[in-house]
Design a protein around this motif. Structure first.
Motif, PDB file in Angstrom:
ATOM      1  N   VAL A   1       0.972   5.165   0.414  1.00  0.00           N
ATOM      2  CA  VAL A   1       0.048   6.169   0.859  1.00  0.00           C
ATOM      3  C   VAL A   1       0.605   7.538   1.052  1.00  0.00           C
TER       4      VAL A   1
ATOM      5  N   PHE B   1      -5.851   4.420   2.637  1.00  0.00           N
ATOM      6  CA  PHE B   1      -5.371   4.841   3.852  1.00  0.00           C
ATOM      7  C   PHE B   1      -5.758   6.155   4.565  1.00  0.00           C
ATOM      8  N   THR B   2      -5.992   6.892   3.597  1.00  0.00           N
ATOM      9  CA  THR B   2      -6.812   8.287   3.761  1.00  0.00           C
ATOM     10  C   THR B   2      -8.170   7.971   4.783  1.00  0.00           C
TER      11      THR B   2
ATOM     12  N   ASP C   1      -2.782  10.452  -2.552  1.00  0.00           N
ATOM     13  CA  ASP C   1      -3.224   9.093  -2.834  1.00  0.00           C
ATOM     14  C   ASP C   1      -4.734   9.357  -3.242  1.00  0.00           C
TER      15      ASP C   1
ATOM     16  N   VAL D   1       2.421  -0.090   5.067  1.00  0.00           N
ATOM     17  CA  VAL D   1       2.082   1.110   4.268  1.00  0.00           C
ATOM     18  C   VAL D   1       3.593   1.635   4.014  1.00  0.00           C
TER      19      VAL D   1
ATOM     20  N   TYR E   1       0.697  -1.380  -0.032  1.00  0.00           N
ATOM     21  CA  TYR E   1       0.095  -0.007   0.147  1.00  0.00           C
ATOM     22  C   TYR E   1       0.844   1.159   0.041  1.00  0.00           C
TER      23      TYR E   1
ATOM     24  N   THR F   1      -1.051  13.820   5.531  1.00  0.00           N
ATOM     25  CA  THR F   1      -2.240  13.260   4.647  1.00  0.00           C
ATOM     26  C   THR F   1      -3.498  13.812   4.944  1.00  0.00           C
TER      27      THR F   1
END
Length: 384
Positions: free
Chosen positions: A206, A215-216, A210, A240, A204, A344
């Motif tokens: 991230v 993941f977010t 993304d 990740v 993954y 993020t």
């Protein structure tokens, strides 16, 4: 819930302070990027998607010359330096812009089809000294065993003609074709470029940019507060890698002329589901509470949650425990998870309201509340 300007400012400050969180800081503050000892000419196939821009930015900071080759359909970011743009179409075999040119290294980001690698090899034959191919841990034949290494058997292609597969046929049967076609693309890379190949297999990817939201979904959901549905007992392993860590490392692989195959998964130390969520809660300052729900119940209710794979169950249970020892030995580094979470959230909060309104992974708040209500109302076993 749309992030307000005040929230953006707060999240920006949290990103800067993330490394100071107790138990979360494992790296020093960022330092200026040093120039490379030997500038290179780098060709990046793709370059405007998720990890490509991070490669470009880092390569420019290191003093390299960068050329991008793609269809020109996606707007390029505003680069912090001069970047050459070449256009063509790998679907139709139009790579004429690459012929007769020389580069020290080629980074192939978007390829999932063997004929794309074959055509790149034919167009660049004798004119590239190092070929780096982004693959995937989905190439492994058995994803259920913990500790998968780069030498594990690969998924077998069961179709009629791998070179005849297209993006359309891949998307029509992605579950069965994606891993095998990536594995064959790797094999084609070795065939076309000899020993001068580095194959990088992420899991993954991230962080900011993304667009999958896999993941977010988690830091965003935790930041919203309230009762959060957590799959399993919180002890399932999660792997990740921040797209920036991946992109920058690939430039360093090119600089060191590193060849071979590497599992690009993180973090360095094992990460459990609860630790990821606790980090999200600490970074966002959320008052969220966590309710753990048994995997069997989630299966019964047909609840599909991203990133998480229950340990010991199903064909992919080992994908949270893939060995990254070889990649770490080749210089792969990881920024703190708290930094990835904070930045993020900051990035997602800067997106347009319509983009924030509906995540592309996870479940809605309404569906979550429905499942939690059913979980709390389930019959409980009584002591006999």
């Amino acid at each position: 819930m749309r992030t307000t300007r005040r929230e953006l400012i707060r999240l920006g400050a949290l990103a800067a302070a993330a490394m100071a969180l107790p138990g979360l800081a494992h790296a020093a503050q960022p330092v200026p990027i040093a120039r490379a000892a030997r500038p290179m000419r780098i060709l990046i196939l793709g370059g405007t998607g998720f990890t490509g821009p991070f490669q470009v930015q880092y390569a420019l900071a290191r003093g390299h010359q960068v050329t991008l080759f793609n269809r020109g359909k996606r707007p390029s970011p505003e680069w912090p330096g001069e970047v050459e743009q070449l256009h063509g179409d790998r679907n139709s075999g139009d790579l004429s812009a690459l012929r007769g040119r020389q580069w020290d290294v080629c980074i192939d980001n978007p390829t999932s089809l063997p004929f794309w690698v074959r055509d790149a090899g034919l167009a660049l034959k004798g004119n590239v000294g190092h070929y780096l191919f982004i693959s995937t841990i989905s190439v492994y034949a058995d994803g259920s065993r913990p500790g998968i290494t780069e030498d594990a058997p690969l998924a077998a292609y069961k179709g009629k003609d791998a070179m005849a597969e297209t993006q359309q046929t891949l998307m029509a049967d992605v579950e069965n074709l994606y891993g095998p076609l990536k594995a064959l693309s790797e094999a084609e890379a070795w065939k076309q470029f000899g020993d001068n190949v580095a194959v990088v297999r992420p899991g993954y990817i991230v962080g900011p940019r993304d667009e999958t939201d896999r993941f977010t979904y988690w830091p965003h959901r935790v930041a919203q507060g309230g009762e959060v549905l957590v799959p399993g007992d919180g002890k399932d392993p999660i792997q990740v890698i921040d797209g920036r860590d991946l992109g920058e490392w690939m430039i360093r692989l090119a600089e060191a002329r590193t060849f071979g195959t590497f599992n690009a998964v993180g973090p360095r130390e094992p990460l459990l589901m609860d630790a990821m969520l606790e980090t999200s809660r600490s970074v966002s300052g959320s008052s969220a509470t966590f309710t753990h729900v048994a995997p069997e119940f989630l299966v019964e209710k047909k609840v599909d949650l991203p990133i998480w794979v229950p340990r010991g169950e199903g064909p992919y249970a080992g994908y949270g425990q893939v060995s990254n020892a070889r990649a770490v030995g080749a210089g792969l580094t990881f920024r703190p998870l708290a930094t990835t979470v904070a930045e993020t959230l900051e990035w997602f909060g800067s997106q347009p309201a319509e983009r924030q309104a509906k995540l592309r992974a996870g479940i809605t708040r309404e569906r979550e509340a429905e499942v939690l209500k059913a979980w709390h109302a389930r019959p409980r076993a009584t002591a006999g």
